[in-house]
Every structure is written in structure tokens, then in C-alpha cells.
Design a protein around this motif. Sequence first.
Motif, PDB file in Angstrom:
ATOM      1  N   TRP A  10       0.833  -1.207   0.000  1.00 15.55           N
ATOM      2  CA  TRP A  10       0.000   0.000   0.000  1.00 15.55           C
ATOM      3  C   TRP A  10       0.865   1.253   0.000  1.00 15.55           C
TER       4      TRP A  10
ATOM      5  N   SER B 125       2.005   1.801  -3.376  1.00 19.19           N
ATOM      6  CA  SER B 125       0.875   2.254  -4.192  1.00 19.19           C
ATOM      7  C   SER B 125       0.724   3.770  -4.132  1.00 19.19           C
TER       8      SER B 125
ATOM      9  N   PHE C 279       1.297   6.702  -6.926  1.00 25.29           N
ATOM     10  CA  PHE C 279       0.222   7.666  -7.208  1.00 25.29           C
ATOM     11  C   PHE C 279       0.805   9.038  -7.521  1.00 25.29           C
TER      12      PHE C 279
ATOM     13  N   VAL D   4      -3.902   1.482  -7.702  1.00 29.75           N
ATOM     14  CA  VAL D   4      -3.977   2.662  -6.837  1.00 29.75           C
ATOM     15  C   VAL D   4      -3.242   3.829  -7.480  1.00 29.75           C
TER      16      VAL D   4
END
Length: 428
Positions: A224, A227, A231, A360
Motif C-alpha cells: 500500500w 501504491s 500515485f 492505486v
Amino acid sequence: MFFINYLDRTAIGFAAPNGMNEDLALSAAQFGFASGVFFIGYILLEVPSNLALHKFGARKWLARIMVSWGIVAALFTWVGNFEQLAILRFILGVAEAGFFPGAILFLSLWVPARHRSTILSLFYLAQPLTTVIGAPLAGVLIQQDGVFFGLEGWRFMFLGVALPAIVVGIIAWFYLKDRPADAKWLTAEEKAWLEGALESERVSTESSHKHVSLRHAFSSGRVWALSFIYFGFIYGLYALAFFLPTIIEGFQEQSGVEFDVIQKGLITAVPYLPAAIALYFWSRDAHKRGLKTWHIVIPALAGAVSIPLALFAGSPVLTIAVITITAMAIFSALPNFWTLPTQFLTGVAAAAGVALINTVGNLAGFSAPYITGAVHDWTGGYEIPMFIVGFFMLLSAVLMVLLSRKRHDAGSDAPNAAPLIIDETANR
């Protein structure tokens, strides 16, 4: 394949200032929404598509993706209004879902870790070179206004960049091999060595990171964190890709000079050739030294600072020069970034983890053009949208520093374990 992929998804940026926005009566916000809605369809099927590739093999799945997106891309030739444009962009995202993470996964199944940053940099060269070659090519196609089938130039451009996807997709069906054992161009000894090296790495990764299941890929804090870092880079990438041609259109008013379509394409391409060169040599340095945190953090900081500086450049030449620094920064970071997930994920977890990071990250593909367009309509300029881009790239740099300090033990994110980033020179 990546060259055609990126050209097809960004072709709308070339079409917008060259007749499409006027013919379809699009506002900046509508154009931004149509550009970004692609990523909604893309995101919805990203993880399932990569899992399907893991199950059925790259040859069948990547070929299927290319042919289907080529057919959808060709339909843009006959789009008639904003609603049709938005729907087709959404469907194009559905058709393309899984290509990029599938290609990353495919390369990880063929290339030992210590060579991976070099191979990924060569693969990633397709993205900046798409604009270097694709922008002038789009200009040539757009100039064929009314020449073929009576189509406006921007419509013919959509058709011209769509057909290669179908052709190359068919070629890929026969050319790609799912694993080294299937490669007819390798000797038996070469196959044995390569498969042995890859298997040794897989066993080593699984023994160091016990939880390599699908569930772990979705619950891993590192996945995460990566991710959200991705982004920020993608936010900067697509803010530039979709709006740079429109910004160049504004140079004409600023300088009082009229550019033809070819000249606009060449100006659009200017930042991306130095970006391709920087990408290659920065990745070579990462391979030589072993990947370090600063190989990703320094480009993120350079992008965060340079994007807002472009607002104060004062002339078209200086603006393009600063944007060139931004493009160099973004593309220098990306191939090195993509060596990280497969350092601690294998098998189905790698397929899911890479797809999740890309999913993501590509939320920025929707939000960047839409927010940029909407804020432009609200403020009448690109100042605030570019500061927003700078903020997200700065956030990527901060998160990367924090993540590099976080340690994990075998299979967990406990603070007393080994560092996230593993020098590739150690993977021998």
C-alpha cells in the motif's frame, strides 16, 4: 507493445487542441473527465486481469488485451459528442486493463533480479519515446484533414494509432513465450541456467517472506505504501501528458506566433527525449551501485520543485526547459520503482501486488486530468493545478524516505527486520 499502449491512451491529448474540443464543444473539465475516466475502467479490472495473465500465460492474455483495445481505440474515429467520448474512454480502460502490470510480471518471470532494473529501463523507454515519435506522428496524421474517407484530421489520427495495436497483438500471440523453457532461441544449457537462477530467487524470496499469498499482497503495508508513492508519480505524468499540448497552444497567444500541427507535435516531444536519456543512465547507475532510496527520492523532489517553477519561467522556451526537468525526474524514478515489489512478492502474490500498486497509482490517471481541468475552469489558469502536482510528487518523496526506514522481519512488517530496499548487486 508499450509504445502503442501509451500512444493510444494519450492520443486524446493530441486530438483536443487540434479540432476535437471544438467539434465536440468540450470544456476543460469535460476534456479532463473524458481523459481520466479511462482509468476507472482500467482500475476495475486491473487485478482480475493480472490474475488471469498469471493463470493463462502472457502470450494469450497480452495478445488478447492488445487486439481488444485496438478495436475500441478505432471506434474513437466516429465519436460524436462528450457522452460518447466518455463512454469509449471508459471501455478503452476496460480493454487495456492489466497490460502494464502484466508486462512487469512477465519480465520478472524472465529476468533475474540483478538485471531487472536494466531491463525495466529499456522497457520503460517506450513511454517517453512514445511522445518523441508519437507527437510528430500524430501531427502528420492530423494534417490529413479530409484526405481519407472525408475524416477530420483528429479522427483519422485516432484510426491511424489504433490499427497497429491489432496487428502487433496478433504478432504477440505467435511470438511471446510464457517462460524460458518454451524459448526456441535458447540452448538447453541456457534454459537450465536461466530457470535455475529464477527458481533460486523465488525460493529465497519465499523463505525470507513467508506470507506470499494473495491475501498477503492485499494486506501488506509495504504494498500500500508503494501504491501511494506511485500515485504521486503518475499524477505528475498524466497532468503533463494530457495538458502539455493545450499549454503549448497557449504559447501562441503569449508569443504571438502561430504553430502548425507538426510544430506543435515537435514542441510537445521536446521534454521527452532528454527524459528518455535520463531514464536510461539513471537506471544504469542504480544497476551499478545497487538500488538506493535516493534513486527514487531525488527524482521525486526534482519533479515536486520543477513543476511549480514552470509557472514563473516567463517565456515559452524557459517553460519547456523546466517541464523537461519534470519529465526527466518522473521517468528516471519509474523503472527503478518497479524493481521493488518483486523483491518481496512471488507467484500469485506478485501478480496481485503489482496490479494493486498499478491500480492505486492509476487513480491519479483519473484524478490528475479531471482536477487539472476543473481547477483551470475555476481559476482561469494552470497555476494552482501545477502546485497540486508538485504537492503529490513531494508526498511521494516523503513516503519513500519513511518506507526506506521501516524494517520488516521474515514475512511481517515488524520494525526490527531487514530494510525494504535490497541492493540488486546482492541478488547473485
